[in-house]
Design a protein around this motif. Structure first.
Motif, PDB file in Angstrom:
ATOM      1  N   PRO A   1     130.176  61.750  38.652  1.00 33.79           N
ATOM      2  CA  PRO A   1     129.193  62.106  37.630  1.00 33.79           C
ATOM      3  C   PRO A   1     128.409  60.875  37.203  1.00 33.79           C
ATOM      4  CG  PRO A   1     131.395  62.044  36.697  1.00 33.79           C
ATOM      5  CD  PRO A   1     131.562  61.824  38.165  1.00 33.79           C
TER       6      PRO A   1
ATOM      7  N   PHE B   1     132.478  67.024  34.567  1.00 32.28           N
ATOM      8  CA  PHE B   1     131.605  68.126  34.981  1.00 32.28           C
ATOM      9  C   PHE B   1     131.884  69.374  34.148  1.00 32.28           C
ATOM     10  CE2 PHE B   1     131.588  65.517  38.848  1.00 32.28           C
ATOM     11  CZ  PHE B   1     130.226  65.416  39.040  1.00 32.28           C
ATOM     12  N   ASP B   2     130.881  70.269  34.099  1.00 32.52           N
ATOM     13  CA  ASP B   2     131.081  71.555  33.417  1.00 32.52           C
ATOM     14  C   ASP B   2     131.904  72.486  34.313  1.00 32.52           C
ATOM     15  OD1 ASP B   2     129.082  73.447  34.950  1.00 32.52           O
ATOM     16  OD2 ASP B   2     128.053  71.542  34.598  1.00 32.52           O
TER      17      ASP B   2
ATOM     18  N   SER C   1     124.909  67.198  37.824  1.00 24.81           N
ATOM     19  CA  SER C   1     125.586  68.484  37.623  1.00 24.81           C
ATOM     20  C   SER C   1     126.307  68.891  38.898  1.00 24.81           C
ATOM     21  CB  SER C   1     124.567  69.571  37.256  1.00 24.81           C
ATOM     22  OG  SER C   1     123.844  69.940  38.408  1.00 24.81           O
ATOM     23  N   ALA C   2     127.278  69.769  38.736  1.00 24.74           N
ATOM     24  CA  ALA C   2     128.099  70.211  39.864  1.00 24.74           C
ATOM     25  C   ALA C   2     127.243  70.810  40.991  1.00 24.74           C
ATOM     26  CB  ALA C   2     129.118  71.234  39.375  1.00 24.74           C
TER      27      ALA C   2
ATOM     28  N   ILE D   1     131.821  73.410  38.265  1.00 24.68           N
ATOM     29  CA  ILE D   1     132.447  72.668  39.364  1.00 24.68           C
ATOM     30  C   ILE D   1     133.546  73.505  40.034  1.00 24.68           C
ATOM     31  CG2 ILE D   1     134.236  71.518  37.980  1.00 24.68           C
ATOM     32  CD1 ILE D   1     132.243  69.702  40.663  1.00 24.68           C
TER      33      ILE D   1
END
Ligand code: ADP
Ligand code: MG
Ligand code: ZN
Length: 188
Positions: A47, A96-97, A73-74, A100
């Motif tokens: 990231p 990551f959100d 972002s993923a 992922i």
């Protein structure tokens, strides 16, 4: 004719988790280097938020490093992966959100070996999403432990050494140290 399943075409997910200083990045680099030596097609991501030591390399606290692609972002992972990609490594996956999780599933479904490394707990000892979700769907899980800086026992937690209630506060030994369950404390 009998239906014989051919092994060797299936992907999978590996997760390396534990507190800071436990050797997650060292272990990730070890696995990725072996794959590279075997001439496998490897992509490494991190990231962009994690620019503690370097803008592009993933770097361990013991100074091992490997070139990587910094992403925001993923979803950006998919822009770099193609049909030749065999191994995908992701460091600091806790930044990551939850997107992922689906990306890792998709890659593994397509036959890619996905290796994620990241913190399983935040500085309070609370599970650090999306790592718990990744642990649930992974084929292989490795939990690395550090050594408690107070008592020398195996350390599963990350002690924050400064007062801050932000979940994400990027830093290394200036801000954090490894602690065991008994020696770990959280400010009220
Ligand atoms: P992580 O990615 O889990 O934060 P790294 O792979 O970057 O861990 O670094 C592991 C290295 O950190 C160890 O090999 C050692 O050199 C160093 N280190 C610093 N503090 C500790 C500690 N308390 N216990 C074990 N290793 C530590
Ligand atoms: Mg690391
Ligand atoms: Zn301790």
């Amino acid at each position: 004719m009998m239906n014989i399943v051919q092994p060797g075409h299936s992907g999978w997910i590996e997760v390396i988790c534990g507190p800071m200083f436990s050797g997650k990045t060292e272990e990730l680099i070890r696995r990725l280097r072996r794959a590279m030596i075997a001439r496998q097609n490897v992509l490494v991501f991190k990231p962009r938020i994690d620019t503690r030591f370097d803008e592009t390399n993933i770097i361990s606290h013991s100074k091992l490093s490997l070139p990587s692609i910094p992403i925001n972002s993923a979803e950006e992972i998919l822009e770099h992966v193609d049909e030749n990609t065999q191994v995908v490594g992701i460091d600091e996956v806790q930044f990551f959100d939850n997107g992922i999780v689906e990306i890792c599933q998709q890659l593994a479904d397509k036959g890619v070996r996905v290796i994620c490394a990241g913190l399983d707990q935040d500085y309070r000892g609370v599970p650090f999403e999306p790592v718990p979700q990744l642990l649930a769907i992974a084929e292989y899980i490795t939990k690395t432990l550090a050594i408690c800086m107070v008592c020398g026992n195996p350390a599963s937690r990350t002690q924050r050494l400064v007062k801050s209630k932000e979940r994400i506060l990027v830093g290394a030994s200036n801000l954090y140290e490894a602690r065991c369950r008994k020696c770990h404390t959280v400010d009220e």
